[in-house]
Design a protein around this motif. Sequence first.
Motif, PDB file in Angstrom:
ATOM      1  N   GLY A  99      17.539   7.997  50.107  1.00  0.00           N
ATOM      2  CA  GLY A  99      18.694   7.953  49.229  1.00  0.00           C
ATOM      3  C   GLY A  99      19.865   7.142  49.719  1.00  0.00           C
ATOM      4  O   GLY A  99      20.921   7.130  49.088  1.00  0.00           O
ATOM      5  N   GLY A 100      19.699   6.425  50.844  1.00  0.00           N
ATOM      6  CA  GLY A 100      20.812   5.693  51.413  1.00  0.00           C
ATOM      7  C   GLY A 100      21.261   4.481  50.623  1.00  0.00           C
ATOM      8  O   GLY A 100      22.391   4.025  50.777  1.00  0.00           O
ATOM      9  N   TYR A 101      20.388   3.941  49.754  1.00  0.00           N
ATOM     10  CA  TYR A 101      20.758   2.784  48.943  1.00  0.00           C
ATOM     11  C   TYR A 101      21.547   3.265  47.726  1.00  0.00           C
ATOM     12  O   TYR A 101      21.115   3.165  46.583  1.00  0.00           O
ATOM     13  N   ALA A 102      22.740   3.772  47.976  1.00  0.00           N
ATOM     14  CA  ALA A 102      23.535   4.349  46.888  1.00  0.00           C
ATOM     15  C   ALA A 102      24.978   4.482  47.342  1.00  0.00           C
ATOM     16  O   ALA A 102      25.298   4.329  48.516  1.00  0.00           O
ATOM     17  N   GLN A 103      25.852   4.784  46.376  1.00  0.00           N
ATOM     18  CA  GLN A 103      27.262   4.959  46.717  1.00  0.00           C
ATOM     19  C   GLN A 103      27.526   6.288  47.408  1.00  0.00           C
ATOM     20  O   GLN A 103      28.512   6.419  48.144  1.00  0.00           O
ATOM     21  N   TYR A 104      26.651   7.263  47.186  1.00  0.00           N
ATOM     22  CA  TYR A 104      26.761   8.561  47.847  1.00  0.00           C
ATOM     23  C   TYR A 104      25.368   9.014  48.272  1.00  0.00           C
ATOM     24  O   TYR A 104      24.374   8.736  47.585  1.00  0.00           O
ATOM     25  N   VAL A 105      25.293   9.739  49.388  1.00  0.00           N
ATOM     26  CA  VAL A 105      24.014  10.260  49.861  1.00  0.00           C
ATOM     27  C   VAL A 105      24.262  11.599  50.548  1.00  0.00           C
ATOM     28  O   VAL A 105      25.322  11.835  51.126  1.00  0.00           O
ATOM     29  N   ARG A 300      25.472  -2.722  71.715  1.00  0.00           N
ATOM     30  CA  ARG A 300      25.996  -3.008  70.379  1.00  0.00           C
ATOM     31  C   ARG A 300      24.839  -3.496  69.520  1.00  0.00           C
ATOM     32  O   ARG A 300      24.125  -4.418  69.908  1.00  0.00           O
ATOM     33  N   PRO A 301      24.605  -2.870  68.368  1.00  0.00           N
ATOM     34  CA  PRO A 301      23.483  -3.298  67.530  1.00  0.00           C
ATOM     35  C   PRO A 301      23.634  -4.741  67.077  1.00  0.00           C
ATOM     36  O   PRO A 301      24.741  -5.201  66.790  1.00  0.00           O
ATOM     37  N   LEU A 302      22.523  -5.450  67.030  1.00  0.00           N
ATOM     38  CA  LEU A 302      22.518  -6.856  66.634  1.00  0.00           C
ATOM     39  C   LEU A 302      22.282  -6.947  65.129  1.00  0.00           C
ATOM     40  O   LEU A 302      21.255  -6.484  64.625  1.00  0.00           O
ATOM     41  N   ILE A 303      23.217  -7.543  64.402  1.00  0.00           N
ATOM     42  CA  ILE A 303      23.124  -7.680  62.949  1.00  0.00           C
ATOM     43  C   ILE A 303      22.672  -9.100  62.615  1.00  0.00           C
ATOM     44  O   ILE A 303      23.315 -10.069  63.007  1.00  0.00           O
ATOM     45  N   HIS A 304      21.576  -9.213  61.863  1.00  0.00           N
ATOM     46  CA  HIS A 304      21.100 -10.527  61.440  1.00  0.00           C
ATOM     47  C   HIS A 304      21.811 -10.999  60.184  1.00  0.00           C
ATOM     48  O   HIS A 304      22.268 -12.135  60.105  1.00  0.00           O
ATOM     49  N   ASP A 305      21.913 -10.106  59.176  1.00  0.00           N
ATOM     50  CA  ASP A 305      22.531 -10.508  57.916  1.00  0.00           C
ATOM     51  C   ASP A 305      22.919  -9.266  57.132  1.00  0.00           C
ATOM     52  O   ASP A 305      22.402  -8.165  57.362  1.00  0.00           O
ATOM     53  N   THR A 306      23.850  -9.460  56.190  1.00  0.00           N
ATOM     54  CA  THR A 306      24.248  -8.390  55.277  1.00  0.00           C
ATOM     55  C   THR A 306      24.107  -8.865  53.838  1.00  0.00           C
ATOM     56  O   THR A 306      24.206 -10.061  53.555  1.00  0.00           O
ATOM     57  N   PHE A 307      23.876  -7.897  52.933  1.00  0.00           N
ATOM     58  CA  PHE A 307      23.765  -8.178  51.503  1.00  0.00           C
ATOM     59  C   PHE A 307      24.513  -7.091  50.737  1.00  0.00           C
ATOM     60  O   PHE A 307      24.499  -5.922  51.143  1.00  0.00           O
ATOM     61  N   LYS A 311      22.102  -6.520  45.735  1.00  0.00           N
ATOM     62  CA  LYS A 311      21.132  -7.545  46.125  1.00  0.00           C
ATOM     63  C   LYS A 311      20.142  -7.019  47.171  1.00  0.00           C
ATOM     64  O   LYS A 311      19.656  -7.760  48.020  1.00  0.00           O
ATOM     65  N   ALA A 312      19.828  -5.735  47.058  1.00  0.00           N
ATOM     66  CA  ALA A 312      18.861  -5.128  47.971  1.00  0.00           C
ATOM     67  C   ALA A 312      17.517  -5.844  47.923  1.00  0.00           C
ATOM     68  O   ALA A 312      16.815  -5.938  48.937  1.00  0.00           O
ATOM     69  N   SER A 313      17.154  -6.376  46.758  1.00  0.00           N
ATOM     70  CA  SER A 313      15.876  -7.083  46.640  1.00  0.00           C
ATOM     71  C   SER A 313      15.857  -8.305  47.556  1.00  0.00           C
ATOM     72  O   SER A 313      14.819  -8.628  48.152  1.00  0.00           O
ATOM     73  N   GLN A 314      16.985  -8.990  47.696  1.00  0.00           N
ATOM     74  CA  GLN A 314      17.050 -10.151  48.597  1.00  0.00           C
ATOM     75  C   GLN A 314      16.921  -9.720  50.057  1.00  0.00           C
ATOM     76  O   GLN A 314      16.301 -10.417  50.866  1.00  0.00           O
ATOM     77  N   ALA A 315      17.498  -8.573  50.381  1.00  0.00           N
ATOM     78  CA  ALA A 315      17.373  -8.048  51.743  1.00  0.00           C
ATOM     79  C   ALA A 315      15.916  -7.735  52.067  1.00  0.00           C
ATOM     80  O   ALA A 315      15.428  -8.029  53.165  1.00  0.00           O
ATOM     81  N   HIS A 316      15.204  -7.153  51.105  1.00  0.00           N
ATOM     82  CA  HIS A 316      13.786  -6.839  51.315  1.00  0.00           C
ATOM     83  C   HIS A 316      12.954  -8.112  51.435  1.00  0.00           C
ATOM     84  O   HIS A 316      12.028  -8.185  52.243  1.00  0.00           O
ATOM     85  N   ALA A 317      13.275  -9.101  50.611  1.00  0.00           N
ATOM     86  CA  ALA A 317      12.544 -10.370  50.688  1.00  0.00           C
ATOM     87  C   ALA A 317      12.715 -11.000  52.071  1.00  0.00           C
ATOM     88  O   ALA A 317      11.759 -11.532  52.652  1.00  0.00           O
ATOM     89  N   ILE A 325      16.295 -11.596  63.161  1.00  0.00           N
ATOM     90  CA  ILE A 325      16.448 -11.186  64.549  1.00  0.00           C
ATOM     91  C   ILE A 325      17.530 -10.107  64.572  1.00  0.00           C
ATOM     92  O   ILE A 325      18.712 -10.405  64.407  1.00  0.00           O
ATOM     93  N   GLY A 326      17.126  -8.865  64.721  1.00  0.00           N
ATOM     94  CA  GLY A 326      18.055  -7.744  64.638  1.00  0.00           C
ATOM     95  C   GLY A 326      17.991  -7.070  63.285  1.00  0.00           C
ATOM     96  O   GLY A 326      16.957  -7.099  62.605  1.00  0.00           O
ATOM     97  N   LYS A 327      19.092  -6.485  62.866  1.00  0.00           N
ATOM     98  CA  LYS A 327      19.124  -5.615  61.700  1.00  0.00           C
ATOM     99  C   LYS A 327      19.622  -6.327  60.446  1.00  0.00           C
ATOM    100  O   LYS A 327      20.431  -7.253  60.504  1.00  0.00           O
ATOM    101  N   ILE A 328      19.151  -5.833  59.301  1.00  0.00           N
ATOM    102  CA  ILE A 328      19.628  -6.226  57.983  1.00  0.00           C
ATOM    103  C   ILE A 328      20.346  -5.029  57.371  1.00  0.00           C
ATOM    104  O   ILE A 328      19.815  -3.901  57.407  1.00  0.00           O
ATOM    105  N   VAL A 329      21.540  -5.262  56.821  1.00  0.00           N
ATOM    106  CA  VAL A 329      22.369  -4.144  56.352  1.00  0.00           C
ATOM    107  C   VAL A 329      22.883  -4.443  54.952  1.00  0.00           C
ATOM    108  O   VAL A 329      23.249  -5.583  54.633  1.00  0.00           O
TER     109      VAL A 329
END
Length: 332
Positions: A99-105, A300-307, A311-317, A325-329
Motif C-alpha cells: 500500500g505504499g504507492y499512495a498518499q496515505y498508508v 547513506r542510501p544511494l538514490i539512482h532516480d526519483t519519479f 509515473k510509477a509505471s516509468q519507475a518500474h520500467a 545503481i542504487g534505489k528508485i523512489v
Amino acid sequence: MPSLPSSMIAIAISTPGGPEVLVPEQRPLPPFGDTEILIKVAAAGVNRPDVFQRAGAYPPPKGASDLPGLEVAGEVAAIGAAVTRWKVGDKVCALTPGGGYAQYVRTDATHTLPIPEGLDAIHAAALPETFFTVWHNVFQRGGLRSGETLLVHGGSSGIGTTAIMLGKAFGATVIVTAGSREKCEACLKLGADAAIDYKAGDWTSGVREATGGHGPNVILDMVGGPYITRNYDVAAIDGRIVSIAFLEGSKVEIDFTRLMTKRLTHTGSTLRPQTVEAKAAIARDLEEKVWPLLTSGHCRPLIHDTFPLAKASQAHALMETSSHIGKIVLTV
C-alpha cells in the motif's frame, strides 16, 4: 487530531502485466487498527517485490493491501488507540505490508522508525525494505562478523549497495558481482574491496583471486539458478549462503557433496510474510545498531532516480532494465 481527507490517490494494479498496468485511482483512506499508525506519505521506495506483484507473481499476504509499495517515509497522520511511541506529526519511515504507492498508508507502529537526522524523505524512504532485508539476512541469518568476507551478488542494486555499506561498517571485507564496468566502479566507490563484472567472464575465478583462495564466509544471493552451485564451489569452509530471490530461477540440479565437505549452511528468507513480532525485532536491532551510522553520516542510501507517484509505471520500467545503481523512489 487534524481532520483527514475521505479519499486519496493511489497507484493500483489494473490487471497483472507490464509497467503500463499501474494506474492512478481514487481510494478511501486505509483503515488502521489499535496497534497501527496512518502515515501521510512523502516518498515511497520501489523494490523488486513490487515488480513481481505487478506481474502477478507475488500476491500480497492475507489482509495486506492489494496496492504495491513496501516502504515509505512521511509523517504520522493518525495513531491507533494502543500506540504510545508515536504522535501525529512525527517524521518517520516505515516498512509496510503493502500500500505504499499512495498518499496515505497504514502499518504497524513497531515497524516504524524515526527518519535519521540529516536525511530527507526521499533518502529515508529508501531505508526500510533494503535495510530490514540486509540486516536480517546478512547479519541475523548469515551471522557476518568483523574480519570475515561477504560476497554480494547484484552489488549495484538497492539491496547490494546497502549490503556493501553495512558490511564495511561492521568490519567485513566486501566483494561484489555486478553486470558492467560502470556498476563495478560504483560499488568500489561505495567501499567494496573488489568488484567483478560477471558479464566479462567467470566470476568464480575472480572471487577466488580476491579471497586468496579461501572463499567468502557469507554469500548474499538474489540471483539463484546456476549461481547456487557456484556459490557452493567458492564458499569458505563453514561458509553461510543466504538466498533472498531467484532472478534466474529457483529450481536447479545440485550435488550436495560440497555442502557436506565444506560444512556449509544454506538458508534464506522473505521479509513480507514474516510475523509482526519478527519484523518488530528487526526494527529494534536496526534502531540500536544501524540508525546511529545513518545519523552520523557514516552510511547513506544511494538514490539512482526519483519519479512522481503518477509515473510509477516509468519507475518500474527503469527497474526492469536493471540499469539502475542504487534505489528508485517515488515522490508523493
